[in-house]
Structure formats: structure tokens, C-alpha cells
Design an enzyme around this catalytic site. Sequence first.
Site, mmCIF file in Angstrom:
data_model
loop_
_atom_site.group_PDB
_atom_site.id
_atom_site.type_symbol
_atom_site.label_atom_id
_atom_site.label_comp_id
_atom_site.label_asym_id
_atom_site.label_seq_id
_atom_site.Cartn_x
_atom_site.Cartn_y
_atom_site.Cartn_z
ATOM 1 N N GLN A 1 -9.827 -3.775 -3.695
ATOM 2 C CA GLN A 1 -11.348 -3.644 -3.132
ATOM 3 C C GLN A 1 -12.541 -3.689 -4.021
ATOM 4 O O GLN A 1 -13.444 -4.175 -3.699
ATOM 5 C CB GLN A 1 -11.083 -1.848 -2.611
ATOM 6 C CG GLN A 1 -12.453 -1.470 -2.343
ATOM 7 C CD GLN A 1 -12.751 -1.881 -1.081
ATOM 8 O OE1 GLN A 1 -12.042 -1.712 -0.098
ATOM 9 N NE2 GLN A 1 -14.078 -2.546 -0.608
ATOM 10 N N ASP B 1 -17.401 7.163 -1.719
ATOM 11 C CA ASP B 1 -15.881 7.010 -1.075
ATOM 12 C C ASP B 1 -15.650 8.383 -0.040
ATOM 13 O O ASP B 1 -16.361 9.455 -0.912
ATOM 14 C CB ASP B 1 -14.817 6.474 -1.884
ATOM 15 C CG ASP B 1 -13.566 6.305 -1.320
ATOM 16 O OD1 ASP B 1 -13.659 6.067 0.069
ATOM 17 O OD2 ASP B 1 -12.290 6.470 -1.991
ATOM 18 N N CYS C 1 -16.412 1.471 0.503
ATOM 19 C CA CYS C 1 -15.108 0.578 0.794
ATOM 20 C C CYS C 1 -14.606 0.861 2.275
ATOM 21 O O CYS C 1 -13.927 -0.206 2.850
ATOM 22 C CB CYS C 1 -13.890 1.062 0.040
ATOM 23 S SG CYS C 1 -13.279 2.903 0.084
ATOM 24 N N ARG D 1 -13.153 -8.627 1.196
ATOM 25 C CA ARG D 1 -11.947 -8.377 0.986
ATOM 26 C C ARG D 1 -11.082 -9.716 1.379
ATOM 27 O O ARG D 1 -10.017 -9.868 0.437
ATOM 28 C CB ARG D 1 -11.426 -7.139 2.024
ATOM 29 C CG ARG D 1 -11.908 -6.048 1.693
ATOM 30 C CD ARG D 1 -11.326 -5.147 0.512
ATOM 31 N NE ARG D 1 -9.741 -5.096 0.433
ATOM 32 C CZ ARG D 1 -9.126 -4.174 0.836
ATOM 33 N NH1 ARG D 1 -9.811 -3.197 1.455
ATOM 34 N NH2 ARG D 1 -8.017 -3.994 0.695
ATOM 35 N N ARG E 1 0.960 -1.145 -0.067
ATOM 36 C CA ARG E 1 0.128 -0.042 0.170
ATOM 37 C C ARG E 1 0.726 1.309 0.013
ATOM 38 O O ARG E 1 1.605 1.340 0.996
ATOM 39 C CB ARG E 1 -1.044 -0.023 1.221
ATOM 40 C CG ARG E 1 -1.538 1.418 1.427
ATOM 41 C CD ARG E 1 -2.596 1.351 2.373
ATOM 42 N NE ARG E 1 -3.819 0.658 1.862
ATOM 43 C CZ ARG E 1 -5.002 0.703 2.540
ATOM 44 N NH1 ARG E 1 -5.210 1.632 3.497
ATOM 45 N NH2 ARG E 1 -5.933 0.225 1.919
ATOM 46 N N HIS F 1 -7.234 1.098 -6.378
ATOM 47 C CA HIS F 1 -7.392 0.056 -5.443
ATOM 48 C C HIS F 1 -7.999 -1.266 -5.843
ATOM 49 O O HIS F 1 -9.284 -1.340 -5.411
ATOM 50 C CB HIS F 1 -8.331 0.931 -4.238
ATOM 51 C CG HIS F 1 -8.296 0.365 -2.834
ATOM 52 N ND1 HIS F 1 -7.576 -0.826 -2.618
ATOM 53 C CD2 HIS F 1 -9.016 0.775 -1.513
ATOM 54 C CE1 HIS F 1 -7.818 -1.183 -1.351
ATOM 55 N NE2 HIS F 1 -8.678 -0.350 -0.771
HETATM 56 N N1 NVA Z 1 -9.969 6.825 -1.579
HETATM 57 C C1 NVA Z 1 -9.495 6.392 -0.277
HETATM 58 C C2 NVA Z 1 -9.726 4.866 -0.029
HETATM 59 C C3 NVA Z 1 -9.437 4.404 1.317
HETATM 60 C C4 NVA Z 1 -9.472 2.815 1.466
HETATM 61 C C5 NVA Z 1 -8.004 6.680 0.025
HETATM 62 O O1 NVA Z 1 -7.343 6.671 -0.857
HETATM 63 O O2 NVA Z 1 -7.748 7.125 1.397
HETATM 64 N N1 CP Z 2 -11.135 -0.140 2.353
HETATM 65 C C1 CP Z 2 -9.861 -0.261 2.783
HETATM 66 O O1 CP Z 2 -8.740 -0.426 2.244
HETATM 67 O O2 CP Z 2 -9.853 -0.009 4.220
HETATM 68 P P1 CP Z 2 -8.332 0.410 4.994
HETATM 69 O O3 CP Z 2 -7.836 1.460 4.559
HETATM 70 O O4 CP Z 2 -8.708 0.010 6.658
HETATM 71 O O5 CP Z 2 -7.259 -0.847 4.631
#
Ligand code: NVA
Ligand code: CP
Length: 307
Positions: A131, A224, A264, A292, A101, A128
Site C-alpha cells: 500500500q 486509516d 488506503c 496498487r 495477507r 502494509h
Molecule cells: N489498517 C487496516 C488496513 C486495511 C487495508 C487493517 O489492517 O484493517
Molecule cells: N487498501 C487495501 O488493502 O484494501 P483491501 O483491504 O480491499 O485489499
Amino acid sequence: MTRHFLQDDDLSPAEQAEVLDLAIELKAKPYAARPFEGPKTVALIFDKTSTRTRVSFAVGVADLGGVPLIIDSQTSQLGKKESVADTARVLERQVAAIVWRTYAHAGLEEMAANTTVPVINSLSDDYHPCQILADLLTIKEHKGALAGKTFAYLGDASNNMANSYLIGCATAGMHVRIAGPAGYQPAAGVVARATAIAAETGGSVEVFTDPKLAIAGADAVATDTWVSMGQEAESAQRIADFAGYTIDADLMALAAADAIFLHCLPAYRGFEVSAEVIDGPQSVIWDEAENRLHAQKALMVWLAERA
Ligand code: NVA
Ligand code: CP
């Protein structure tokens, strides 16, 4: 050739369907596949915070017979003292897969280019894709076959989730509708890629600024956060810019009567979605969060078979 999963179209339409079918099998029989028996270790690297991704990958690797090694980049050499390429070479001698990540998507491409083990994107600034596999699994469970269903995403149409929904839902043959205010629209290149995929799968892609047009009659509705990780300094401006995009009961009433609601998570009630909708009867967010685990296990099994 080692296969990686950095963006949604790293799986062809047929391959995506195969992974989703495998996810359904593994959900029913959680310990049926053991690609990491040994146990082999899978590196889970986090440059950004996480709850679901950390838990679902750690549990998933353990279910598949392996050991998850969680690496917090704040306390490792990666990105500060050591290049991505050198890190990739160190890791590939000892781990069976790398899940990362991160911020810039280019880092994932560099990791994949320098290692012989599968690299999985567990969220970058641009995509992502894990997801979206979970979301597709959830829609399939609640609505049946994905092809031909209408999916609407309202909110930040320029973020990682919007990009992945465009590509991933088009891959599944869905009619994808994305709505965001001016200044928060998807990049033309992503829309073009999704449109080309939809032309192959029988799906379609439409981008709107009016949330009402996007949600009308949709089978599945998602949103989101308006402020993604790394954008915290823009919070106040973004909250002002997204006025009118909150999915509340009035907006949700424009979707199909039996539409499901996805997010998500983490969610900000009162901003991108009202509590009434996210905690209401159409919401499937807890199935989505659980999925997930099942979707990523299927992905890891699929990639391990091709490594
Ligand atoms: N768009 C959000 C998704 C979190 C799972 C982010 O990147 O923070
Ligand atoms: N939806 C998702 O990726 O959640 P986290 O940021 O908690 O991993």
C-alpha cells in the site's frame, strides 16, 4: 538469494526508487513486462478479507503473463492442519511467487525462510508495504519528487499503515509526521528504524499526540480506519479513544493549500475522515487505489528478476 518484500525496508532507498520508476513505466505500457510468461502461477493467499489487494494482484499477475491462484485460507489446510513451512515447500515447486495477507507478521517470515520463491506481504498486523508503494507513486504523480516533501498521518499510529508509512516514507527521504492518541502510538523500535533510515535519506521522523501539530503545512495527508481487521471487538472503545482525530475540512485547512488527501480504503466516513474531505477536491483516493496495480506489478517484476 531470493529477495522478499515483507516490510518496507526490504527495499533500500535506491531500490524503492527503482521500483517506483518501473511502476510509472508499466502504468504507461501495461503489457511491457512479461516475467510470468508461460504462464507461470502466482499464489495469492488471504487470511483476511480484501477487495483492492485481491483485484490488483490478480489483474497484475495476468498483465505480467501469469495466472493468479487465489487461495482462501478458510478453505485450505494452511494454519489449521498444516504448518507454514510445509505449505511453503509445497507451493515453491509449483508457483513463481507467494503473496500473503495474514495476521501475525512472524508467519510471513517463516514462509520466506522456507521457500526459494519471492514472498510478498499483502498486509499483516504489523505492515502494509504494498500500500505504501502505491501511496508513494500517487504522491510522486501529484507532487513530483518525494524527497523533502512533508507527509502527515493522523489516526491509529500503532497500526500496520502507520508502521509502513514511518519506514516507507523515511526510505523515500520524506519528512514523516505521525499523530495518534496516547495508547495508539507507534512502537519505539519502529520509530528508531525509521529515524535511522531518515538520517541516511535526508528525511525526518516526528511523532505527535496533537493532530494539528502533525498536519500543519503538510504536502500529503493520510488516515486509516480506527478499527483494523482483527480488532472488531475493540470498536466502541477505539471510536471513543480517537475523538478529535477525524480529518474534517477544519483540520485539512491546516495542511498546505495544495495538499493531497490519501486513504488506503476501505474508509468509514464520519469517523477517521469526513465525507467532505474524502470526496472533496484534494482527495486522490481513486488514483491511489488504481496505483496498487501499477506499484505491485513493478514490485513483482523487480523481485522476479532477482529470484
Ligand atoms: N489498517 C487496516 C488496513 C486495511 C487495508 C487493517 O489492517 O484493517
Ligand atoms: N487498501 C487495501 O488493502 O484494501 P483491501 O483491504 O480491499 O485489499
